[in-house]
Design a protein around this motif. Sequence first.
Motif, mmCIF file in Angstrom:
data_model
loop_
_atom_site.group_PDB
_atom_site.id
_atom_site.type_symbol
_atom_site.label_atom_id
_atom_site.label_comp_id
_atom_site.label_asym_id
_atom_site.label_seq_id
_atom_site.Cartn_x
_atom_site.Cartn_y
_atom_site.Cartn_z
ATOM 1 N N LEU A 26 -30.644 -20.631 -52.012
ATOM 2 C CA LEU A 26 -31.182 -20.500 -50.645
ATOM 3 C C LEU A 26 -31.674 -21.864 -50.187
ATOM 4 O O LEU A 26 -32.093 -22.680 -51.021
ATOM 5 N N GLY A 27 -31.663 -22.084 -48.867
ATOM 6 C CA GLY A 27 -32.137 -23.366 -48.347
ATOM 7 C C GLY A 27 -30.946 -24.283 -48.138
ATOM 8 O O GLY A 27 -30.819 -25.331 -48.765
ATOM 9 N N GLU A 28 -30.048 -23.866 -47.226
ATOM 10 C CA GLU A 28 -28.826 -24.661 -47.000
ATOM 11 C C GLU A 28 -28.982 -25.460 -45.712
ATOM 12 O O GLU A 28 -29.438 -24.923 -44.693
ATOM 13 N N HIS A 29 -28.601 -26.708 -45.767
ATOM 14 C CA HIS A 29 -28.730 -27.636 -44.631
ATOM 15 C C HIS A 29 -30.193 -27.787 -44.205
ATOM 16 O O HIS A 29 -30.478 -28.032 -43.032
ATOM 17 N N THR A 30 -31.082 -27.610 -45.138
ATOM 18 C CA THR A 30 -32.499 -27.837 -44.843
ATOM 19 C C THR A 30 -32.976 -29.175 -45.402
ATOM 20 O O THR A 30 -33.973 -29.718 -44.935
ATOM 21 N N ASP A 31 -32.263 -29.719 -46.409
ATOM 22 C CA ASP A 31 -32.836 -30.885 -47.106
ATOM 23 C C ASP A 31 -32.922 -32.125 -46.219
ATOM 24 O O ASP A 31 -33.904 -32.854 -46.269
ATOM 25 N N TYR A 32 -31.908 -32.331 -45.352
ATOM 26 C CA TYR A 32 -31.995 -33.521 -44.483
ATOM 27 C C TYR A 32 -32.870 -33.252 -43.265
ATOM 28 O O TYR A 32 -32.972 -34.086 -42.377
ATOM 29 N N ASN A 33 -33.493 -32.088 -43.237
ATOM 30 C CA ASN A 33 -34.511 -31.779 -42.225
ATOM 31 C C ASN A 33 -35.892 -31.723 -42.864
ATOM 32 O O ASN A 33 -36.805 -31.095 -42.326
ATOM 33 N N ARG A 158 -24.023 -38.597 -45.087
ATOM 34 C CA ARG A 158 -25.472 -38.767 -44.878
ATOM 35 C C ARG A 158 -26.214 -37.570 -45.465
ATOM 36 O O ARG A 158 -26.904 -36.837 -44.756
ATOM 37 N N CYS A 159 -26.057 -37.359 -46.759
ATOM 38 C CA CYS A 159 -26.567 -36.139 -47.391
ATOM 39 C C CYS A 159 -28.077 -36.200 -47.578
ATOM 40 O O CYS A 159 -28.690 -37.263 -47.514
ATOM 41 N N GLY A 160 -28.662 -35.037 -47.847
ATOM 42 C CA GLY A 160 -30.059 -34.962 -48.250
ATOM 43 C C GLY A 160 -30.167 -35.196 -49.742
ATOM 44 O O GLY A 160 -29.212 -35.665 -50.381
ATOM 45 N N ILE A 161 -31.328 -34.804 -50.321
ATOM 46 C CA ILE A 161 -31.541 -35.144 -51.733
ATOM 47 C C ILE A 161 -31.413 -33.932 -52.664
ATOM 48 O O ILE A 161 -31.577 -34.060 -53.876
ATOM 49 N N MET A 162 -31.061 -32.761 -52.104
ATOM 50 C CA MET A 162 -31.029 -31.568 -52.952
ATOM 51 C C MET A 162 -30.111 -31.709 -54.160
ATOM 52 O O MET A 162 -30.508 -31.412 -55.291
ATOM 53 N N GLY A 315 -23.548 -24.541 -50.601
ATOM 54 C CA GLY A 315 -23.160 -25.930 -50.362
ATOM 55 C C GLY A 315 -23.000 -26.180 -48.871
ATOM 56 O O GLY A 315 -23.480 -25.406 -48.043
ATOM 57 N N ALA A 316 -22.273 -27.224 -48.547
ATOM 58 C CA ALA A 316 -22.195 -27.647 -47.148
ATOM 59 C C ALA A 316 -21.401 -26.679 -46.274
ATOM 60 O O ALA A 316 -21.606 -26.607 -45.069
ATOM 61 N N GLY A 317 -20.451 -25.920 -46.851
ATOM 62 C CA GLY A 317 -19.627 -25.000 -46.069
ATOM 63 C C GLY A 317 -18.256 -25.590 -45.768
ATOM 64 O O GLY A 317 -17.822 -26.519 -46.455
HETATM 65 C C1 GLA Z 1 -24.329 -30.985 -49.339
HETATM 66 C C2 GLA Z 1 -25.335 -32.142 -49.316
HETATM 67 C C3 GLA Z 1 -26.757 -31.638 -49.553
HETATM 68 C C4 GLA Z 1 -27.108 -30.468 -48.634
HETATM 69 C C5 GLA Z 1 -25.985 -29.428 -48.643
HETATM 70 C C6 GLA Z 1 -26.204 -28.354 -47.605
HETATM 71 O O1 GLA Z 1 -24.255 -30.433 -50.611
HETATM 72 O O2 GLA Z 1 -25.018 -33.102 -50.286
HETATM 73 O O3 GLA Z 1 -27.674 -32.703 -49.397
HETATM 74 O O4 GLA Z 1 -27.376 -30.922 -47.340
HETATM 75 O O5 GLA Z 1 -24.713 -29.997 -48.408
HETATM 76 O O6 GLA Z 1 -27.355 -27.625 -47.898
#
Ligand code: GLA
Length: 353
Positions: A26-33, A158-162, A315-317
């Motif tokens: 759970l928590g998709e596309h939240t990390d870069y926010n 430009r990914c987040g850190i998850m 994941g990203a989808g």
């Molecule tokens: C990719 C990115 C993550 C995260 C997911 C979506 O895996 O690398 O940082 O944003 O997509 O949750």
Amino acid sequence: MKSVFYDVFGFTPQAAADAPGRVNLLGEHTDYNDGFVLPTAIPQRTYIELARSPNNEYQLYADRLDEFVSYVPEQDMPAGFSSYVFGCIRLLQQKGFPLTPVAMTISSEVPIGAGLSSSAALEVAVLRGLRKLFGFNIDDVEIAQIAQQAEIQFAHVRCGIMDQMASSLADVGHMLFLDTRTLQRAILPLPANTELIVIDSGVPRSLANSEYNQRRSECEQAAALLGVPALRDVDDLRRIEALPFPLKQRAHHVISENQRVLEAVGPISVERFGELMNASHASLRDDFAVSIPALDVLVDLLQRHQAVYGARLTGAGFGGACVALAKKDTHATVTAEVLAAYTAAGYHGKVLV
Ligand code: GLA
């Protein structure tokens, strides 16, 4: 254990390291926010073996791709899978770590293009290996941060850190509850009497990078219009009413998804956990627009199975895999039945976990 390195280079490696892929619950596309995520490690790992290079050349061999790359520091950095490795090396050097050329082999079990973070597993394994070989004093969080920068600066996502935090700090059987703003975290058990199922949709992720970067900038625009540093700073959905399409929809996903993660780590039933996963998928499909028909079909089949509590894309989808939370000891029956129905619908799925 058989050494790939020895077979390729003809001498013994001086260090070895590995790191897992991850699946996000759970928590998709939240990390870069600056929001909350809940990944766990998967059993599949990336293994590396390495030694100081006998000359001034970096030498890299990836056994799954059967690809050999060599590189002298004065050259332009090669593209392709090796840019993740050389990106990590360059970042360590920029931080002042004294690093000389290495010979390295990479063997990975983590599926590529399924949304299970094969690139994070590679980056983290490489950084762990270099830390070991050269005796660098870097902790696991710094490893994740350097790995994320390698992805942003050298793979241009430009990914987040998850993903990198999950690969560096999560383990199989536990969830890593992470606040991506503060990096505060807790290791939590998976819901009791459950097991995870991960099925690849058979549709490789396409357009993932460009669409991903676009979603990120839409979220940044929404935050700017709301006058907050990041969407993490909004928890009242009434505040987004006046946002234009599609920023309102994007913000709605992120804000509601953060709320789902926070609820999921509280004292809730496994049934409620499953509902939150189902709601996450609907939000990713309808508000964040990162699903595709194959993922919707697969998720629907999983959600309808009586032994499944909840399912969603992970994941990203734009392709890749779905994750489901099922009753303990039902993995074999659920996967067989769902895959048969998915095949009958004209798709080619594969069980990954
Ligand atoms: C990719 C990115 C993550 C995260 C997911 C979506 O895996 O690398 O940082 O944003 O997509 O949750």
